[in-house]
Scaffold this motif. Structure first.
Motif, short mmCIF file in Angstrom:
data_model
loop_
_atom_site.label_atom_id
_atom_site.label_comp_id
_atom_site.label_asym_id
_atom_site.label_seq_id
_atom_site.Cartn_x
_atom_site.Cartn_y
_atom_site.Cartn_z
N UNK A 152 -32.71 36.49 -40.19
CA UNK A 152 -31.81 36.50 -39.05
C UNK A 152 -32.59 36.48 -37.74
N UNK A 153 -33.65 37.30 -37.65
CA UNK A 153 -34.43 37.35 -36.42
C UNK A 153 -35.20 36.05 -36.19
N UNK A 154 -35.58 35.37 -37.26
CA UNK A 154 -36.22 34.06 -37.10
C UNK A 154 -35.30 33.11 -36.34
N UNK A 155 -34.01 33.23 -36.62
CA UNK A 155 -33.03 32.40 -35.91
C UNK A 155 -32.85 32.87 -34.47
N UNK A 156 -32.78 34.19 -34.28
CA UNK A 156 -32.49 34.73 -32.96
C UNK A 156 -33.64 34.50 -31.98
N UNK A 157 -34.88 34.56 -32.47
CA UNK A 157 -36.02 34.48 -31.57
C UNK A 157 -36.33 33.06 -31.10
N UNK A 158 -35.74 32.06 -31.73
CA UNK A 158 -36.01 30.68 -31.31
C UNK A 158 -35.51 30.46 -29.88
N UNK A 159 -36.41 29.99 -29.03
CA UNK A 159 -36.08 29.67 -27.63
C UNK A 159 -35.57 30.88 -26.85
N UNK A 160 -35.92 32.10 -27.32
CA UNK A 160 -35.59 33.30 -26.56
C UNK A 160 -36.86 34.12 -26.36
N UNK A 179 -28.72 41.33 -35.43
CA UNK A 179 -29.15 40.02 -34.97
C UNK A 179 -28.13 39.40 -34.01
N UNK A 180 -26.87 39.54 -34.35
CA UNK A 180 -25.81 38.98 -33.50
C UNK A 180 -25.80 39.68 -32.14
N UNK A 181 -25.93 41.01 -32.14
CA UNK A 181 -25.92 41.76 -30.88
C UNK A 181 -27.15 41.45 -30.04
N UNK A 182 -28.30 41.33 -30.68
CA UNK A 182 -29.53 41.03 -29.95
C UNK A 182 -29.45 39.65 -29.30
N UNK A 183 -28.97 38.67 -30.05
CA UNK A 183 -28.83 37.32 -29.51
C UNK A 183 -27.86 37.30 -28.33
N UNK A 184 -26.74 37.97 -28.49
CA UNK A 184 -25.73 37.98 -27.43
C UNK A 184 -26.24 38.65 -26.18
#
Length: 425
Positions: free
Chosen positions: A339-347, A414-419
């Motif tokens: 999940x974090x691999x997805x969230x960290x892209x371009x962030x 992961x959802x909260x971190x991305x948001x």
């Protein structure tokens, strides 16, 4: 999120864990009733059994008074012995090598009285540069106590430039090269900041081959990863019980001393009433007769109401077993990593914990590129019901604890971190 919420629910159904055995705090914000609690590496959740067990000990006091020392259902005089077996099994030790007592840093000092014996050229103490501050304070004060300059006595091992964690070979190579100057190696079994699991066996072997004493702070390792302290030939270790062992804030800690040191009359120790043989304790003689066990390092009689929650927790670990917990930990932490691999892209986010499951416990640490870690965790809690742990200035730690965390907790994190990060861009 490319990984759908339904996938987390599916995994929870197939791999449920033991959440029902714990009290989970209510969510402060967000759309779910319970918090997604990933701060067990700071303070574990309360087992549901703790309250009743603690009340039973209190009831014995009200009913028996002083006679509870011998007549309580769990007599107070030998109460600490109820914790010895399960604690020893948890850390891979013999019962005579293990005792629950005091708090972590107090125990480290008591152990260093015995095992930090600087002599001539061999006087230095090796720690990791990212050691928990309390450990740094402790070793520096020990150096000063022996009349040494802590700035030159304490050696802080750093990762290679551009890397976040120590390589085992760099530690062992340093010990081989500098071993004749090193009196004590004292490292964290799992680093509190990065979540890196050290190769305890290899580093212990290298330290002892160099002629040094090797001790371990297992605050973030015990109840998190399998341990085999006796077989790894560790000289001594200490740990707390309020993180992964879920024994309550400030809970009693544990100590290991290897069998080869037990009963050694030449090893200095501080002593008190509980340092003498239990069978002769009430003879009230002026000279201690310490047993040939780690209990010789005890000083005071144990606080019963503090021991009860530790005993309850250790029984839970005995019931579930570390092998099963470790297997679930690898699965759960691996899912959070996906999940974090997805969230960290371009962030502006970077996971600093090793990717190899064999080199970490149930923790992933994220370095944030802007803002305050404390402020971010506050927003995660109040806006999304996600409880994580900040280490200022820029690291947020997420601990998917296999006993009670869920795959859905990980998805919510992961959802909260991305948001939250996206809102700040």
């Amino acid at each position: 999120m490319r990984i759908p919420e339904q996938e987390a629910h599916r995994l929870d159904k197939a791999d449920p864990g033991h959440r029902h055995l714990f009290h989970v705090p209510p969510a402060d914000g967000g759309r779910y009733p319970e918090a997604a609690y990933l701060a067990g590496n700071s303070l574990g959740l309360q087992p549901r059994a703790t309250r009743a067990e603690l009340l039973a000990d209190l009831e014995a006091w009200s009913r028996l008074g002083v006679e509870g020392h011998l007549e309580a259902e769990r007599p107070w005089l030998p109460y600490h012995e109820l914790l010895t077996g399960p604690a020893a099994r948890l850390v891979g030790a013999l019962p005579e090598e293990t005792v629950v007592m005091n708090s972590l840093t107090v125990n480290l000092h008591l152990l260093m009285v015995s095992f930090y014996r600087p002599a001539g050229r061999r006087s230095r103490i090796v720690v990791e540069d990212a050691a928990f501050p309390s450990d740094s304070y402790a070793v520096r004060s020990q150096a000063r106590f022996h009349g040494l300059d802590p700035d030159t006595t304490v050696i802080r091992l750093k990762p290679r430039p551009g890397e976040e964690t120590l390589r085992t070979e760099d530690v062992t190579d340093f010990l081989a090269a500098e071993g004749d100057t090193i009196a004590l190696v004292l490292l964290g079994g799992v680093n509190y900041l990065t979540g890196e699991l050290m190769d305890i066996a290899a580093i212990t072997a290298a330290g002892r081959a160099a002629g040094a004493v090797v001790g371990w702070d297992l605050a973030h390792a015990v109840g998190n990863v399998p341990l085999a302290l006796h077989d790894w030939d560790v000289d001594f270790a200490a740990w707390c019980s309020y993180k992964y062992l879920n024994s309550g804030p400030g809970a009693l800690a544990g100590v290991f001393v290897h069998q080869r040191h037990l009963g050694n009359p030449d090893l200095p120790r501080f002593e008190g009433w509980w340092s003498t043989e239990a069978t002769t304790r009430f003879e009230m003689t002026p000279v201690s007769r310490p047993p040939a066990t780690v209990e010789a390092w005890q000083i005071s009689n144990p606080p019963i109401f503090a021991m009860g929650p530790v005993r309850t927790s250790l029984e839970l670990f005995d019931s579930v077993g570390m092998p099963a917990l470790r297997e679930r930990s690898v699965r759960l932490t691996g899912f959070l990593e996906r999940l974090l691999d997805e969230v960290t892209v371009d962030r502006p986010l970077t996971v600093v914990t090793p990717r190899d499951p064999a080199r970490r416990g149930c923790q992933l640490s994220v370095r944030i590129g802007a803002g305050s870690a404390a402020e971010l965790t506050k927003r995660l809690r109040h806006e999304h019901g996600v409880i994580a742990d900040a280490r200022e200035p820029d690291v947020v730690r997420f601990a998917p604890v296999p006993l009670y965390s869920t795959y859905h907790d990980c998805w919510r994190v992961a959802d909260a971190l991305a948001t939250t990060v996206e809102q700040d861009r």
